[in-house]
Write an enzyme that holds these catalytic residues in place. Structure first.
Site, short mmCIF file in Angstrom:
data_model
loop_
_atom_site.label_atom_id
_atom_site.label_comp_id
_atom_site.label_asym_id
_atom_site.label_seq_id
_atom_site.Cartn_x
_atom_site.Cartn_y
_atom_site.Cartn_z
CD GLN A 55 12.55 -16.77 -58.32
OE1 GLN A 55 12.83 -17.93 -58.05
NE2 GLN A 55 12.11 -15.92 -57.40
CG ASP A 61 10.65 -18.13 -62.81
OD1 ASP A 61 11.52 -18.50 -63.62
OD2 ASP A 61 9.95 -18.92 -62.16
CD1 TRP A 86 13.33 -20.56 -55.17
CD2 TRP A 86 12.10 -22.37 -55.62
NE1 TRP A 86 14.18 -21.63 -55.24
CE2 TRP A 86 13.46 -22.75 -55.52
CE3 TRP A 86 11.16 -23.35 -55.90
CZ2 TRP A 86 13.89 -24.07 -55.68
CZ3 TRP A 86 11.58 -24.67 -56.07
CH2 TRP A 86 12.93 -25.02 -55.96
NE ARG A 119 8.10 -25.69 -59.60
CZ ARG A 119 8.22 -27.00 -59.65
NH1 ARG A 119 8.14 -27.73 -58.54
NH2 ARG A 119 8.43 -27.61 -60.81
CG ASP A 168 9.64 -28.69 -64.36
OD1 ASP A 168 10.46 -27.85 -64.77
OD2 ASP A 168 9.91 -29.52 -63.48
CD GLU A 228 8.26 -24.78 -63.35
OE1 GLU A 228 8.63 -24.89 -62.16
OE2 GLU A 228 9.06 -24.83 -64.29
#
Length: 661
Positions: free
Chosen positions: A161, A145, A204, A268, A356, A323
């Site tokens: 990430q 990400d 994250w 998240r 997701d 997400e």
């Protein structure tokens, strides 16, 4: 050194159903029970709560055992001196740390294999060719990400990430790079590493908020030592540093825990904050309740204490875990981007979620009510998760930010691999970021946004090729005399023979890109378009094309598709057909723009109404063997095509030259 006076050290107000273990280190700051009760807010939509997914001790063992994490890697990409880094083969070993899976909140990588031995005998030349030349990527290893993009003191900053140890997911750290122009990048040291109990299993995804006084707040999700998702605060140690090299994690992190009714692995990716009429900042965080995707709402005045609101920003049944939620305004009258806090007449709000369950990014246009902190879609049939997608190909976890320097909203997106993990281990890297895109409201249709590559990418254009008014009769194929076809910017338009079109009463009214035979499937009014990364005998080719379907009522629907089914002779790569319909207004020509960069093809139709990103891994149509063709595989209509193409130079991606400071 700048200090953040809005970040006092004090107890936190936690609306949480999670409590750290009694044996946690003394450095942890547990919630005050009395204060916690003050901010406990029931979520009205919650009638039942899913229990957290069981975390296997075996997975934990694999993640923390350094011996297991040593995975065979045979790198074939070039080092900074242009030397081949691949010196010798190693026998296949079992893969070490597993991909981040459902138990940790993210789905497995496609085409995962049990060993490091690929099913296709990739050569060094093949794998080296796959590395892109003008898309952003680290020098090696895994990336996913995009995080916290921002503009500061003349530099664009991109965090991402990153796994510093391997070409597969794990040990997630925040990589950091800067650029003057969004195209040429300098790699900096890591911004944040998983070194605290609240992010020891991963730093994250997160977002940056630039405050009116120029201060920068970074909220991010941490995966704790208990595998619980919490929200944390970080900020620059020295705001006067244009490179933003050093980041401070707030001493009393976490600042948010999963609230009652929310699973510990379903909380998240905080958004950029926006300020309301009451002077309080808002953020939203993705989650789910059963199969309903939701966007939780929080208020804060100091980015330390947070109030969970009774209502949700939005919820859509059947969409599963949300997400990487993104929420931002677009002007319905102007052409500039808007700061995230702008609202009022002439403004619509985009709500986007990365689902997701199916690994796609969906968005919808709607209206934000700042009094009740609710968002309502313009068209419920095109709601988040059931309607429009940002990109109909391999594109996920996207993130926008407001570029205050050029008054535009820019969009980043993660482009993952669609080969095997074993192939990624061989080449020593995985994933790239998309070319940044501008985002504006489509004033012509009023129903969608337009995405377009940033103008800066045009600085890489070099030798050009142009051909006008080429007639493509049914079944025809026309080669374009482009000497090097691995790095291209192609702009093309197509005019369909009007008489033949009017004389067609019905043509494939139920057509669908993904369920079709791709470019090989012939219909009366399509397909026609461009073949990229094709070899001369057409044993490998990647068609990007239009297909027109016409109902018995005379109404036509145009589809924009990208066909990977014949893109490679390799067996362990994705060979789907991507695409969707694209609005075409009266009097408009059919137009497309393609950015070809080795193993990536980014395709934009009708000015960016429909976008498709493809990952392709040819084994023959590489280097000087790559060709470009125009084609018309329709059976009943001729098409006139005009094309302009530019060969693209390589962007600069290298470490920051600290020795020259």
């Amino acid at each position: 050194m700048d200090t953040y006076h809005f970040l006092p050290s004090r107890d936190l107000e936690h609306a949480s159903s999670y409590t750290p273990r009694p044996d946690s280190p003394e450095t942890r700051h547990e919630p005050d029970p009395d204060r916690s009760k003050t901010n406990r807010r029931p979520i009205k939509i919650v009638s039942s709560v899913l229990l957290s997914t069981l975390i296997l001790s075996f997975v934990i063992f694999l993640l923390v055992n350094p011996n297991v994490q040593q995975v065979v890697r045979k790198k074939v990409s070039k080092n900074s001196n242009g030397e081949d880094r691949n010196k010798a083969s190693k026998s296949p070993e079992m893969l070490g740390p597993p991909s981040r899976g459902v138990s940790q909140g993210v789905s497995e990588k496609s085409f995962r294999q049990a060993t490091a031995e690929p099913s296709y005998p990739w050569t060094n030349d093949m794998l080296s060719w796959q590395r892109t030349s003008f898309h952003f990527q680290p020098q090696e290893n895994w990336m996913n990400d995009p995080n916290g993009p921002l503009f500061h003191m003349g530099w664009y900053h991109l965090f991402y990430q990153y796994n510093p140890d391997s070409a597969i997911w794990g040990n997630i750290t925040w990589g950091h790079a800067i650029s003057r122009d969004l195209i040429n990048w300098l790699h900096l040291p890591f911004a944040m590493q998983p070194d605290q109990w609240y992010d020891i299993n991963g730093v994250w995804t997160g977002s940056a908020t630039v405050l009116p006084d120029g201060k920068i707040v970074m909220l991010y999700t941490g995966d704790t030592d208990d595998l619980v998702q919490v929200q944390n605060l970080a900020y620059p140690a020295n705001l006067s540093d244009p490179l933003l090299l050093d980041w401070i994690k707030y001493p009393d992190n976490p600042v948010m825990f999963p609230p009652p009714g929310i699973g510990s692995t379903d909380f998240r990716d905080p958004t950029t904050a926006w300020i309301g009429r009451d002077g309080k900042w808002r953020i939203t965080i993705g989650s789910k309740v059963n199969k309903t995707g939701i966007s939780l709402m929080y208020k804060t005045t100091d980015f330390i204490t947070y109030e969970l609101l009774d209502n949700l920003l939005h919820a859509v049944p059947g969409t599963g875990m949300w997400e990487c939620v993104d929420f931002y305004p677009v002007s319905v009258t102007g052409s500039n981007g808007l700061d995230t806090s702008v609202n009022g007449p002439g403004v619509k709000h985009v709500l986007k979620s990365s689902l997701d369950d199916d690994r796609h990014d969906y968005y919808a246009l709607g209206t934000y009510d700042p009094i009740n902190d609710k968002w309502t879609p313009d068209n419920p049939e095109l709601d988040v998760g059931i309607g429009l997608r940002l990109d109909y190909g391999k594109y996920y976890a996207s993130k926008t930010f407001y570029d205050q320097d050029k008054e535009r909203r820019l969009l980043w997106g993660w482009i993952g691999e669609t080969d095997s993990e074993s192939a990624d281990l061989l080449k020593g890297w995985a994933s790239v970021q998309s070319i940044p895109r501008t985002v504006v409201f489509d004033k012509k249709t009023g129903t969608n946004i337009l995405q377009w590559p940033v103008k800066e990418v045009e600085s890489l254009r070099s030798r050009s090729y142009e051909i006008d008014d080429v007639e493509l009769k049914p079944g025809s194929l026309v080669p374009l005399k482009i000497s090097s076809a691995a790095q291209l910017d192609i702009v093309a338009s197509f005019e369909v023979d009007e008489e033949a079109f009017k004389g067609t009463y019905e043509a494939d009214a139920s057509y669908n890109c993904t369920a079709s035979e791709g470019a090989a499937g012939r219909g009366i009014l399509g397909p026609f378009g461009i073949l990229v990364l094709a070899d001369d005998p057409l044993s490998e080719l990647t068609p990007v094309y239009f297909y027109i379907a016409k109902g018995v009522d005379g109404n036509a629907k145009t589809y924009f598709c990208a066909d990977q089914s014949r893109s490679s002779t390799a067996s362990d790569v994705d060979k789907e057909v991507y695409g969707s319909d694209v609005p075409v207004l009266h009097g408009e020509s059919l137009s497309m723009r393609l950015l070809v960069d080795h193993s990536i093809v980014e395709s934009f139709a009708q000015g960016g109404r429909t976008v498709i990103t493809s990952r392709v891994y040819p084994t023959r149509a590489i280097y000087s063997a790559a060709r470009v063709f125009l084609f018309n595989n329709a059976t009943g209509v001729s098409v006139t095509a005009s094309v302009k193409a530019w060969q693209m130079a390589s962007a600069t991606l290298k470490p920051f030259p600290f020795d020259q400071l």
